[in-house]
Write a protein that holds these residues in place. Structure first.
Motif: not given
Length: 626
Positions: A532-560
């Motif tokens: 999810e991305t939010m445009f602020r200006c031509a020099e700055s943007m913000l985004c929400v860091v996705p949860d680790i479960s989006a990359f490692r299925g079944g992970w709720r906490w970082f194992r490595q």
């Protein structure tokens, strides 16, 4: 209603409405008037428009059609009685001048009536004399606004329809995964010097080293494959390039890309009439099919008058050369432009090229240390007499340890220790050698042994090939890939990410991107996951860091530790590589539940009365049966 239409202006509208009109025309009046005028005017549309005079009082007989009047019908007469218009007043709709002579405040309305189909005019039903009398005695507001029903909604072209359906295709996860696997980037590299010498009068001091353009990556080949498979000429997918200094005084010059992936612009200069203190080069790229790739800009180039011959100081640090920066070296025999040779690396060898020049990172070395592939460097500005290391920015090849010395009147100054400045002449003495210097011999790089000056022991005599001109260089690099196929329109501006800033943590972690050329239609992707991305200006943007479960299925906490690449994706599927990655670092998982939390999560249920209250003794051998 329409008399003196040629002289009507916006200021006189209210006077006309109050004085010359007895009642404001209805929607049906305008529709009927327009149709009457169109049918009458089409019979003699090639004739010069007649001059119009105020209409005579209404008389129920045939009048001159050349004057734009037609006899009213019985339905019209009945409508006049209903509207309360006296018979001696001008009849709305009985006089219709050509469209070119309509009042300005009615042009838009009548144009809409002509454009869209109007409902058929239905004459009113016959009314009794009592009803007519009641209707004719009603009061009408002469200044009421025109009541026009809403016009039907017209289809409009969305940006996707204007640029083609393929430009509305959002990037899919499958396309992103294929891109991350193959990395078929399309890269544009513009190499320039950091300073340019100004030309005065009729002279033309061409930029030296000249700007270089490189087209790198497999994306250019991907664009060529569909053209070849379709049996079309390859030159239709061949890119073409033009370059200019961003001024109207000079036209853009074409760069020769035929048969190679690089081109050089040798005839660019900036005159004294250009008052800019710094400028950017503009490179325009497009394909042989006419498809626009975009306009790409170089890094800023500072304009200088001429290289200073005075002893430099760090007060003018902008023109000094810091350790770890990029430089270019060139040699010019007898100050002739055609004999210029640039230090370059090709096929694993250092050589002197007349076409391409190389960028080298210059490092200050710690003293003392011996010759080795691994060396220790230090910060600071390059001074004459310092031991330096030159490393090719592309191949990583390095020259032996060198001592940089100042050149004056074809002699090496052994005692000079002032800072090295832009466009200074210098020489490179091979460390721990007997007066051996780096030298150009035609296209080869050799070692030249200098001779001691008989009049001054602090100087050594050199030849022309051992004197080099040093200048700082810069590089602008743009990478993109059309992830959902070729797009219509340019891919520029290409966003550049300079730095990242993580704010918060856990479920509310936000990543701030700082750079340039950001637009509202960009999204940040973590690997193959869109954030999810939010445009602020031509020099700055913000985004929400996705949860680790989006990359490692079944992970709720970082194992490595988990590292994912960061990319920016435009709404039409164009992917922009940032060269940056985001790392998920391990953190502690959920703490073991307390006794109270365990009881609350698993409440005790009542035991039925018929349930036996004894336990098998074989399960609890130390307990007696209850």
């Amino acid at each position: 209603m329409f008399q003196n239409s040629q002289a009507i202006s916006g200021e006189d509208t209210s006077n006309i409405l109050a004085g010359d009109m007895c009642a404001l025309p209805s929607f049906e009046d305008l529709a009927m008037s327009w149709r009457i005028g169109q049918s009458m005017y089409s019979d003699h549309q090639h004739e010069a428009p007649p001059s119009y005079s105020p209409p005579a009082p209404y008389m129920p007989q045939l009048v001159n059609t050349q004057d734009g009047q037609v006899p009213p019908s019985d339905d019209v007469l009945q409508d006049l009685v209903i509207r309360g218009i006296p018979p001696h007043q001008p009849v709305p709709g009985m006089r219709m001048p050509p469209p070119d002579y309509l009042p300005p405040y009615l042009m838009d309305t009548l144009t809409q009536l002509q454009t869209f189909p109007m409902p058929e005019y239905m004459p009113p039903a016959p009314l009794s004399p009592a009803t007519m009398q009641s209707v004719s005695s009603q009061n009408y507001n002469l200044h009421a606004p025109l009541s026009i029903p809403p016009l039907p909604a017209q289809p409009h072209n969305t940006p996707a329809q204007r640029t083609g359906p393929q430009n509305d295709r959002r990037l899919t996860k499958e396309a992103m995964r294929q891109y991350l696997r193959d990395r078929p980037d399309t890269t544009v590299v513009i190499m320039t010097a950091k300073v340019a010498q100004k030309s005065y009068g009729n002279e033309k001091r061409f930029f030296c080293p000249p700007p270089l353009l490189y087209l790198m990556g497999d994306g250019w080949k991907h664009r060529l494959q569909p053209v070849v498979m379709a049996g079309e000429a390859e030159n239709e997918a061949q890119p073409y390039a033009f370059i200019g200094i961003g001024s109207a005084e000079q036209e853009m010059q074409q760069m020769n890309l035929e048969g190679k992936n690089w081109a050089v612009a040798k005839t660019l200069f900036i005159s004294d009439t250009d008052k800019r203190k710094a400028f950017e080069l503009k490179v325009k790229l497009f394909y042989g099919t006419g498809d626009d790739v975009g306009m790409f800009c170089s890094k800023k180039i500072k304009v200088i008058s001429k290289p200073s011959k005075k002893k430099q100081s760090l007060k003018n640090a902008e023109l000094c050369i810091p350790s770890g920066s990029r430089v270019a070296l060139f040699n010019r025999l007898r100050s002739q432009t055609v004999s210029t040779r640039y230090l370059h690396v090709e096929s694993g060898n250092f050589h002197a090229s007349s076409q391409e020049w190389g960028a080298f990172t210059i490092h200050l070395l710690e003293e003392p240390q011996s010759e080795s592939e691994h060396f220790k460097v230090r910060d600071g500005y390059i001074h004459y007499g310092s031991c330096v290391k030159l490393v090719c920015c592309v191949t990583g090849m390095a020259l032996p340890r060198l001592v940089i010395r100042k050149v004056d009147k074809q002699m090496s100054q052994l005692t000079a220790d002032d800072p090295v400045s832009q466009l200074h002449k210098c020489c490179f003495h091979l460390k721990d050698s007997d007066r051996m210097y780096l030298c150009v011999s035609q296209e080869r790089i050799i070692q030249f042994q200098a001779t001691e000056c008989p009049k001054d022991s602090t100087k050594e005599i050199l030849n022309d090939g051992a004197a080099w001109t040093i200048i700082s260089t810069d590089q602008a690099e743009y990478s993109f890939y059309e992830g959902m196929g070729p797009v219509k329109g340019p891919v520029t501006p290409v966003p550049i990410v300079d730095s990242l800033q993580l704010n918060g943590g856990g479920d509310v972690a936000m990543l701030e991107l700082n750079g340039e050329n950001f637009t509202y239609n960009l999204k940040v992707w973590f690997g193959d996951v869109e954030a999810e991305t939010m445009f602020r200006c031509a020099e700055s943007m913000l985004c929400v860091v996705p949860d680790i479960s989006a990359f490692r299925g079944g992970w709720r906490w970082f194992r490595q530790p988990t590292q994912v690449p960061l990319t920016l994706v435009r709404h039409d599927g164009v992917i922009f590589a940032t060269g940056l990655t985001f790392t998920y670092t391990p953190e502690l998982g959920p703490h073991p539940p307390t006794m109270e939390e365990a009881i609350m999560s698993n409440p005790i249920r009542p035991i039925p009365e018929d349930t036996p209250t004894t336990f098998p003794t074989n399960h609890y051998p130390d307990l007696e049966q209850l």
